[in-house]
Design a protein around this motif. Sequence first.
Motif, PDB file in Angstrom:
ATOM      1  N   SER A   1      -4.280  97.636  37.338  1.00  0.00           N
ATOM      2  CA  SER A   1      -4.354  97.735  36.085  1.00  0.00           C
ATOM      3  C   SER A   1      -5.010  99.035  35.828  1.00  0.00           C
ATOM      4  O   SER A   1      -4.315 100.068  34.974  1.00  0.00           O
ATOM      5  N   LEU A   2      -5.788  99.388  36.434  1.00  0.00           N
ATOM      6  CA  LEU A   2      -6.447 100.874  36.401  1.00  0.00           C
ATOM      7  C   LEU A   2      -5.756 102.034  36.780  1.00  0.00           C
ATOM      8  O   LEU A   2      -5.741 103.245  36.178  1.00  0.00           O
ATOM      9  N   MET A   3      -4.936 101.736  37.796  1.00  0.00           N
ATOM     10  CA  MET A   3      -3.980 102.788  38.210  1.00  0.00           C
ATOM     11  C   MET A   3      -2.882 103.018  37.415  1.00  0.00           C
ATOM     12  O   MET A   3      -2.421 104.320  36.968  1.00  0.00           O
ATOM     13  N   LEU A   4      -2.331 102.129  36.385  1.00  0.00           N
ATOM     14  CA  LEU A   4      -1.353 101.983  35.382  1.00  0.00           C
ATOM     15  C   LEU A   4      -2.004 102.836  34.155  1.00  0.00           C
ATOM     16  O   LEU A   4      -1.192 103.065  33.428  1.00  0.00           O
ATOM     17  N   VAL A   5      -3.136 103.061  34.162  1.00  0.00           N
ATOM     18  CA  VAL A   5      -3.952 103.704  33.005  1.00  0.00           C
ATOM     19  C   VAL A   5      -3.443 105.316  32.800  1.00  0.00           C
ATOM     20  O   VAL A   5      -3.334 105.692  31.945  1.00  0.00           O
ATOM     21  N   PHE A   6      -2.727 105.687  34.047  1.00  0.00           N
ATOM     22  CA  PHE A   6      -2.209 107.170  34.034  1.00  0.00           C
ATOM     23  C   PHE A   6      -0.922 107.182  33.212  1.00  0.00           C
ATOM     24  O   PHE A   6      -0.601 108.265  32.753  1.00  0.00           O
ATOM     25  N   ASN A   7      -0.489 105.975  32.872  1.00  0.00           N
ATOM     26  CA  ASN A   7       0.874 106.150  31.833  1.00  0.00           C
ATOM     27  C   ASN A   7       0.423 106.539  30.554  1.00  0.00           C
ATOM     28  O   ASN A   7       1.374 107.488  30.038  1.00  0.00           O
ATOM     29  N   PRO A   8      -0.313 105.487  29.995  1.00  0.00           N
ATOM     30  CA  PRO A   8      -0.651 106.089  28.800  1.00  0.00           C
ATOM     31  C   PRO A   8      -1.246 107.418  28.558  1.00  0.00           C
ATOM     32  O   PRO A   8      -1.256 108.259  27.718  1.00  0.00           O
ATOM     33  N   ALA A   9      -2.179 107.990  29.677  1.00  0.00           N
ATOM     34  CA  ALA A   9      -2.958 109.023  29.597  1.00  0.00           C
ATOM     35  C   ALA A   9      -1.882 110.276  29.457  1.00  0.00           C
ATOM     36  O   ALA A   9      -2.144 111.380  28.804  1.00  0.00           O
ATOM     37  N   ILE A  10      -0.847 110.029  30.653  1.00  0.00           N
ATOM     38  CA  ILE A  10      -0.103 111.058  30.484  1.00  0.00           C
ATOM     39  C   ILE A  10       0.823 111.145  29.295  1.00  0.00           C
ATOM     40  O   ILE A  10       1.157 112.301  28.724  1.00  0.00           O
ATOM     41  N   GLN A  11       1.076 110.077  28.583  1.00  0.00           N
ATOM     42  CA  GLN A  11       2.105 109.894  27.446  1.00  0.00           C
ATOM     43  C   GLN A  11       1.394 110.670  26.288  1.00  0.00           C
ATOM     44  O   GLN A  11       1.704 111.415  25.649  1.00  0.00           O
TER      45      GLN A  11
END
Length: 237
Positions: A184-194
């Motif tokens: 889940s922490l890896m998927l934090v990059f999605n909203p960060a990039i968004q």
Amino acid sequence: MPDAEDAQLSAVGLFSYDNLIHAVAGATGSVTAMSVFFPLDTARLRLQVDEKRKAKYTHEIIAEISQEEGVKALYRGWFPVISSLCCSNFVYFYTYNGLKAVMNHQPAGALKDLCLAFMAGVVNVLLTTPMWVVNTRLKLQGAKFTGEEQRENKPPHYKGILDAFRRIVRDEGVSALWSGTLPSLMLVFNPAIQFMFYEGFKRSLTRITKQALNAWQFFLVGAVAKGIATVTTYPLQ
């Protein structure tokens, strides 16, 4: 005393009415969108875990679930998912806008937006992962598994959110509520990039138009930013 004044201003920026408004708006928008498209999410999850299901397309899975389990099955787990999503987006938007207010003295830029969004995502994951673990367990009730999987690891039947929390803690320990935290922490990059692209596009459009953006422009900017983030981070998912 500058340090004391800075600390006071930071506290005011973090705990402000504006942050609360952003958090409530983000939570409300996410709940509305998920409620409308919830059957599609159910079909997606079943497609990932139901190995015996013959249907391979979304509309076929929705029709099959409705016929075999009833239309209500398409909304199974709606309340825990909505509760988790509401809390998750509230935490994320409040943290993100709070950090923006605290760091307002720093010049705006893509790197700043990326770091703030990433930190907000980490806080969100650490605080709300238990709710997502529970709602995933609830949504998988009724899914089909192979005979060997059924015998070795028969999924328990939970009566609701509180029962799921209680039984997971009792049978698997408190740490089980945070299972899957690292992915889940890896998927934090999605909203960060968004949010990095969203803030960047918003600043650029404002400079070009010389006026505040309207609702449709905000919608378009958000959609484009989300599309870029999804395509960029898809391998992580």
